[in-house]
Design a protein around this motif. Structure first.
Motif, short mmCIF file in Angstrom:
data_model
loop_
_atom_site.label_atom_id
_atom_site.label_comp_id
_atom_site.label_asym_id
_atom_site.label_seq_id
_atom_site.Cartn_x
_atom_site.Cartn_y
_atom_site.Cartn_z
N TYR A 101 0.68 -1.17 -0.38
CA TYR A 101 -0.07 -0.13 0.21
C TYR A 101 0.92 1.24 -0.08
N LEU A 102 2.03 1.04 1.30
CA LEU A 102 2.98 2.47 0.63
C LEU A 102 3.03 2.92 -0.69
N MET A 103 4.12 1.16 -0.77
CA MET A 103 4.92 1.10 -2.04
C MET A 103 4.23 2.00 -3.37
N ALA A 104 3.07 1.51 -3.23
CA ALA A 104 1.88 1.47 -4.54
C ALA A 104 1.86 3.45 -3.82
N ARG A 105 2.06 3.85 -3.27
CA ARG A 105 1.97 5.80 -3.15
C ARG A 105 3.65 6.26 -3.47
N GLY A 106 4.59 5.17 -3.98
CA GLY A 106 5.84 6.13 -3.62
C GLY A 106 6.84 5.54 -2.78
N LEU A 107 6.29 5.13 -2.05
CA LEU A 107 7.77 4.89 -0.98
C LEU A 107 8.53 3.39 -0.90
N THR A 119 8.77 3.03 7.91
CA THR A 119 6.98 3.60 8.32
C THR A 119 6.54 2.88 8.95
N ALA A 171 4.96 3.95 -9.00
CA ALA A 171 4.60 4.74 -8.52
C ALA A 171 5.12 6.75 -8.80
N ARG A 172 6.11 6.12 -9.02
CA ARG A 172 7.24 7.30 -8.71
C ARG A 172 7.26 7.68 -10.56
N MET A 178 -3.30 4.61 -7.58
CA MET A 178 -4.43 3.56 -8.13
C MET A 178 -4.77 4.41 -6.49
N MET A 208 0.89 10.95 6.26
CA MET A 208 1.08 9.90 4.98
C MET A 208 1.29 10.88 3.90
N LEU A 261 4.67 11.86 3.12
CA LEU A 261 5.62 11.66 2.95
C LEU A 261 5.17 11.00 1.61
N ILE A 262 4.04 10.89 0.95
CA ILE A 262 3.94 10.90 0.26
C ILE A 262 4.45 11.82 -1.51
N ARG A 292 7.05 13.69 -0.78
CA ARG A 292 7.90 13.88 -1.14
C ARG A 292 8.62 14.90 -1.07
N GLU A 335 -8.00 8.55 -0.11
CA GLU A 335 -7.86 7.95 -0.95
C GLU A 335 -7.76 9.14 -1.91
N GLN A 385 -4.94 10.85 -0.61
CA GLN A 385 -3.67 10.92 -1.43
C GLN A 385 -3.55 11.19 -2.52
N LEU A 386 -4.11 10.92 -3.89
CA LEU A 386 -4.17 10.89 -4.38
C LEU A 386 -3.43 12.09 -5.47
N GLN A 404 0.10 12.98 -4.34
CA GLN A 404 0.74 12.11 -5.06
C GLN A 404 0.96 12.57 -6.97
#
Lengths: 385, 263
Positions: free
Chosen positions: A338-344, A352, B76-77, B82, B98, B101-102, B104, B140, B143-144, B147
């Protein structure tokens, strides 16, 4: 795990020199103190106490609402503290309590004035600097009616200390409508054995919040602090965070006894083994109603080791509400993804999640101490993955 | 933007996608229909690169890069984002943290974004801890927003959402995908549309989301195959009337005839 052989340690003759300023400690010791929440500049503190090896080394009070002194001085000043000294802990409980009764090196006596709300924490440190030193201290904390106090106590050994042992007797008295937050940070070493013996009693309307942080190796730690809620409406909370690297053996529990109506108790422990052994005990007993208690012990095994969670509940009256939740497991892959899907990346994601798991935030610590704990968690993550 | 070629995917020994071809252009929004268990969520999970989904054949090209073997965070990067239908709870991690962190290190207006999805009162709550269906969706989307993906994968934006929240979610999904374009003096909507960079791949059952966004194309995923490309509205009407059984017939028709009128 064998018990600690006390005959291996020297309990007398290592009296430290008195310090006029905590800043006169050398850089390494200052660093060790800082990691334990003790700020040598004493900024943002209501007072400080330092016990080194076998004697008090520093004691300073900045707030007239709180009295801080060496226990030996307090025993002299208050005729042996008959209402408090050895009243909650049985001096014949085991070899360690007997040793502590036989050899009293010092320890802190901290007492608030009734009604005094001490905003800035009092800091204390029990420090071992010499090899083969056996430390035996007795601490008494009295929070008088309607007063509030936060004590940060760090226990640490000097960087170069190899083998040593620590016996600490602590007795806490939280009076009517008083509030005590007690935060203990342990930074022992891989050859240090530690056997604290602690108990507290909380009177009507009183609150005791106990925070415990152990992130560094310890050879052997065994403790089971017990809080008794003796008056209506009293509340006790234990929050513990423990990490056991290879070589650490931790047997640590928390006990709350609900002995009056309208009392509440909560025990939360988060443990991580990175190769060591943790026995995470918890016990809530209720003898009066209404009374509510909740026990939560969760453990992660990251890189080997053993976590043995033993939660216990005892209801001795109809109408008590006690519950517990225990889990020993690993980090869920789903959470990492889940966190990797947000770029971590994977490392950021796992660290985290681990930091969230340990959840030091709920302890409400001063920013500097929180930072230092976060840093230590980050360092200890090298062993985890 | 996204080119999927002959994609075959297995979960364990079971093949869940067998030969998917799909192209989504820059700025295009594509709607994916299909009955439960047809492989829609598997397609999204595969695009995101999750561990359980093994690509056995074919490839995924995103922004000109073959990402078939890329890690989830690399995707993601690169700009894949998603929205999860059932995200896990992350204990001890507040939404605010969170979002940081997203982002970045990018400077984002967290408070403002949170207010946009009516979520500012949740910033100190742990991510997904005790969130309702609608709260999960808003979280969600938020968060997007932090991102800023260039292709948004959205698994059932309407599931578990009450009607009142549907309007808010519909508007913010549009905001996210269409970047809130309104006519500007000197530029026609057509020009603005051409400048739009964000694409969308959206799974829907009910089609409520179509009331809020401009969807360009749609297709039905049935038993691991894509079929019946049409305008999303027409597909939706058709499914409402006849169900998915028509797709079964459609798949049986030899290739080449599948596009011919069925009646």
């Amino acid at each position: 795990m064998d018990k600690v052989d006390l005959s291996q340690f020297q309990f007398e003759g290592l009296e430290a020199q008195h310090l006029s300023d905590l800043r006169s400690l050398d850089e390494h010791d200052r660093e060790r103190l800082l990691m334990s929440g003790v700020d040598v500049s004493e900024l943002g503190r209501s007072g400080s106490f330092l016990h080194m090896d076998h004697a008090e080394a520093y004691c300073n009070t900045k707030n007239e609402g709180v009295e801080i002194m060496d226990i030996k001085d307090a025993l002299k000043k208050y005729d042996g503290l008959p209402e408090y000294f050895w009243k909650l802990v049985d001096k014949d409980k085991d070899d360690y309590t007997r040793k502590a009764n036989e050899v009293l090196q010092g320890g802190y006596f901290i007492r608030t004035r009734p009604g005094a709300k001490i905003k800035e924490p009092v800091q204390s440190c029990l420090f071992i600097k010499s090899q083969k030193a056996g430390q035996s201290v007795h601490n008494i904390v009295i929070v008088e009616e309607d007063s509030e106090l936060h004590i940060i106590t760090g226990c640490a050994v000097s960087r170069d200390t190899q083998s040593s042992a620590h016996i600490g007797i602590s007795e806490f008295f939280v009076k009517k409508n008083a509030k005590l937050t007690f935060t203990m940070v342990h930074n022992w070493g891989e050859n240090v054995s530690v056997v604290p013996r602690s108990a507290g009693v909380i009177e009507e309307g009183g609150v005791f919040q106990n925070n415990y942080v152990l992130l560094k190796p310890v050879k052997y730690l065994q403790m089971y602090p017990t809080l008794t809620l003796a008056g209506r409406g009293a509340v006790a909370r234990f929050n513990s965070v423990m990490v056991a690297p290879k070589g650490s053996h931790i047997d640590s529990g928390n006990r709350i006894i609900l002995n009056a109506p309208d009392t509440r108790g909560e025990i939360i422990s988060r443990t991580i083994s990175t190769g060591g052994t943790i026995i995470a005990r918890g016990d809530i007993q209720a003898y009066a109603v209404p009374a509510r208690g909740h026990l939560e012990c969760k453990g992660l095994i990251l890189g080997g080791g053993v976590i043995h969670a033993i939660p216990e509940l005892k209801g001795a009256a109809e109408g008590v509400e006690l519950s517990h939740e225990a889990a020993v497991g690993k980090i869920a892959q789903e959470e990492i993804e889940y966190l990797m899907a947000r770029g971590l990346d994977e490392e950021e994601a796992t660290s985290t999640i681990v930091r969230g798991f340990l959840n030091v935030d709920i302890m409400g610590l001063p920013a500097k101490l929180k930072e230092s704990i976060d840093r230590t968690i980050e360092e200890s993550q090298k062993d985890m993955f | 933007m996204l080119h999927i070629e002959n994609l075959h995917v297995k979960i364990g020994e079971r093949e869940v996608l067998n030969g998917i071809d799909l192209h989504i252009k820059e700025g295009e929004t594509f709607i994916l229909f299909g009955p439960n268990g047809s492989g829609k969520t598997s397609l999204l999970m595969t695009l995101m690169g999750f561990g359980n989904y093994t690509v056995t054949e074919g490839k995924i090209v995103f922004k000109g890069q073959d990402i078939t073997a890329a890690t989830t965070y690399e995707r993601a990067r690169l700009g894949l984002g998603m929205s999860f239908q059932r995200p896990p709870t992350i204990h001890g991690l507040p939404v605010r943290q969170m979002l940081k962190l997203i982002a970045r290190g990018r400077d984002v207006d967290l408070e403002g974004m949170a207010r946009q999805v009516n979520f500012h009162q949740f910033l100190e709550r742990d991510v997904n801890a005790g969130f309702s269906g609608g709260e999960i969706k808003r979280s969600e989307i938020l968060q997007l927003m932090a991102q800023k993906p260039s292709l948004v994968l959205f698994d059932e934006p309407e599931s578990g959402v009450d009607l009142e929240n549907m309007a808010l979610i519909g508007r913010t999904v549009r905001e996210l995908i269409e970047n809130g374009r309104t006519p500007e003096p000197g530029h026609s909507m057509k020009e603005l549309r051409a400048r739009r960079q964000t694409s969308g791949l959206i799974i829907t059952h009910t089609g409520y989301i179509l009331d809020y966004i401009t969807a360009d194309r749609g297709q039905v995923l049935y038993n691991g195959h894509l079929c019946c490309e049409d305008s999303p509205r027409r597909i939706l009407e058709h499914i409402r009337q006849y169900g998915y059984k028509e797709c079964v017939r459609c798949l049986r028709v030899p290739a080449g005839l599948a596009d011919a009128p069925q009646e």
